[in-house]
Design a protein around this motif. Sequence first.
Motif, mmCIF file in Angstrom:
data_model
loop_
_atom_site.group_PDB
_atom_site.id
_atom_site.type_symbol
_atom_site.label_atom_id
_atom_site.label_comp_id
_atom_site.label_asym_id
_atom_site.label_seq_id
_atom_site.Cartn_x
_atom_site.Cartn_y
_atom_site.Cartn_z
ATOM 1 N N TRP A 1 3.481 -10.501 -13.165
ATOM 2 C CA TRP A 1 2.205 -9.924 -13.277
ATOM 3 C C TRP A 1 2.301 -8.656 -13.486
ATOM 4 C CZ3 TRP A 1 3.725 -13.673 -9.811
ATOM 5 C CH2 TRP A 1 2.968 -14.887 -9.422
ATOM 6 N N LYS A 2 1.319 -7.853 -14.349
ATOM 7 C CA LYS A 2 1.154 -6.742 -14.565
ATOM 8 C C LYS A 2 -0.074 -6.114 -13.761
ATOM 9 C CE LYS A 2 0.076 -7.049 -19.049
ATOM 10 N NZ LYS A 2 -0.126 -6.791 -20.340
ATOM 11 N N VAL A 3 0.491 -5.080 -12.972
ATOM 12 C CA VAL A 3 -0.418 -4.481 -12.107
ATOM 13 C C VAL A 3 -0.697 -2.928 -12.480
ATOM 14 C CG1 VAL A 3 -0.730 -3.965 -9.644
ATOM 15 C CG2 VAL A 3 0.482 -6.029 -10.289
ATOM 16 N N THR A 4 -1.911 -2.755 -12.425
ATOM 17 C CA THR A 4 -2.410 -1.113 -12.318
ATOM 18 C C THR A 4 -2.669 -0.519 -11.063
ATOM 19 O OG1 THR A 4 -3.317 -1.662 -14.678
ATOM 20 C CG2 THR A 4 -3.812 0.304 -13.584
ATOM 21 N N ILE A 5 -2.119 0.592 -10.825
ATOM 22 C CA ILE A 5 -2.657 1.120 -9.238
ATOM 23 C C ILE A 5 -3.871 1.886 -9.565
ATOM 24 C CG2 ILE A 5 -1.656 2.515 -7.712
ATOM 25 C CD1 ILE A 5 1.217 2.316 -8.814
ATOM 26 N N LYS B 1 2.491 6.256 -6.946
ATOM 27 C CA LYS B 1 1.498 7.274 -7.514
ATOM 28 C C LYS B 1 1.783 8.763 -7.464
ATOM 29 C CE LYS B 1 -2.364 5.816 -5.589
ATOM 30 N NZ LYS B 1 -3.695 5.421 -5.123
ATOM 31 N N SER B 2 2.487 8.993 -6.298
ATOM 32 C CA SER B 2 3.089 10.353 -6.156
ATOM 33 C C SER B 2 4.023 10.766 -7.154
ATOM 34 C CB SER B 2 3.495 10.584 -4.838
ATOM 35 O OG SER B 2 4.882 10.129 -4.686
ATOM 36 N N ARG B 3 4.640 9.771 -7.900
ATOM 37 C CA ARG B 3 5.630 9.965 -8.898
ATOM 38 C C ARG B 3 5.054 9.661 -10.174
ATOM 39 N NH1 ARG B 3 11.462 7.630 -6.740
ATOM 40 N NH2 ARG B 3 11.563 8.605 -5.078
ATOM 41 N N LYS C 1 0.851 -1.225 0.007
ATOM 42 C CA LYS C 1 0.100 -0.184 -0.103
ATOM 43 C C LYS C 1 0.765 1.342 0.062
ATOM 44 C CE LYS C 1 -3.798 2.234 2.556
ATOM 45 N NZ LYS C 1 -4.719 2.259 3.710
ATOM 46 N N ALA C 2 1.968 1.384 0.801
ATOM 47 C CA ALA C 2 2.619 2.433 0.936
ATOM 48 C C ALA C 2 3.540 2.366 -0.298
ATOM 49 C CB ALA C 2 3.779 2.233 2.215
ATOM 50 N N ILE C 3 4.053 1.562 -0.830
ATOM 51 C CA ILE C 3 4.891 1.696 -2.302
ATOM 52 C C ILE C 3 4.100 2.294 -3.205
ATOM 53 C CG2 ILE C 3 5.046 -0.571 -3.213
ATOM 54 C CD1 ILE C 3 8.157 1.415 -2.294
ATOM 55 N N GLU C 4 3.000 1.711 -3.433
ATOM 56 C CA GLU C 4 2.042 2.062 -4.420
ATOM 57 C C GLU C 4 1.681 3.675 -4.237
ATOM 58 O OE1 GLU C 4 -1.591 -0.546 -4.551
ATOM 59 O OE2 GLU C 4 -0.490 -1.818 -6.232
ATOM 60 N N GLU C 5 1.249 3.960 -3.171
ATOM 61 C CA GLU C 5 1.183 5.362 -2.811
ATOM 62 C C GLU C 5 2.467 6.355 -3.338
ATOM 63 O OE1 GLU C 5 -1.512 7.100 -2.034
ATOM 64 O OE2 GLU C 5 -2.559 5.241 -2.289
ATOM 65 N N ILE C 6 3.504 5.975 -3.069
ATOM 66 C CA ILE C 6 4.832 6.625 -3.302
ATOM 67 C C ILE C 6 4.798 6.523 -4.979
ATOM 68 C CG2 ILE C 6 7.259 6.699 -3.485
ATOM 69 C CD1 ILE C 6 6.961 5.312 -0.441
#
Length: 177
Positions: free
Chosen positions: A173-177, A129-131, A122-127
């Motif tokens: 896997w391919k992941v979309t945030i 997204k912020s980039r 959750k934290a790495i995805e937020e970082i």
Amino acid sequence: MGDGLDLIRPLEPMKKDIEAFFDLVIDDTFLRNGIGHLEAAIAEEKEDKRKTLMEDFISQGQKRYFLLAVIEDIIVGTIEFGPSNDLIDECTNGELKAWYEVGTVYVHPDYQKKGVSKLLYKAIEEIMKSRGIERYCLDSGYPIAQKIWTKRFGKPDYHLKDFWGPGSDHMVWKVTI
């Protein structure tokens, strides 16, 4: 996960503790996946994680970006993101070369199945997204991790049967945030 867990960026004075954490979790991961006898692969994995950590230190989080989960100064988990690795490039015929990869997802054996990896993700995805990063990939050749990632992210986008030998697959896997 209860109180007392902090997510922090690694600092160079923590390098030896982080490396000791890698040694512990990589040894445990190989043993639990029934491949503890692959000493050269274990050594290669440890060296790769040390190099990845140094990329974070040298680039100050621009090339590779690590997060650590700590409880009372004890490292209980790691995660990082950066350019997709050569293995992903090979497995996908270059289709994900321009993607970011989330990797080095390790949780201390005593803290597994307690939500540490979910908090790290959750934290790495937020970082990310912020980039401005909206998608990433991840890969695994470990059967235990493959079950976890399939449960979390669904069927892998690339399933390379017997990639590591008979009965030893590799998945991406391919992941979309």
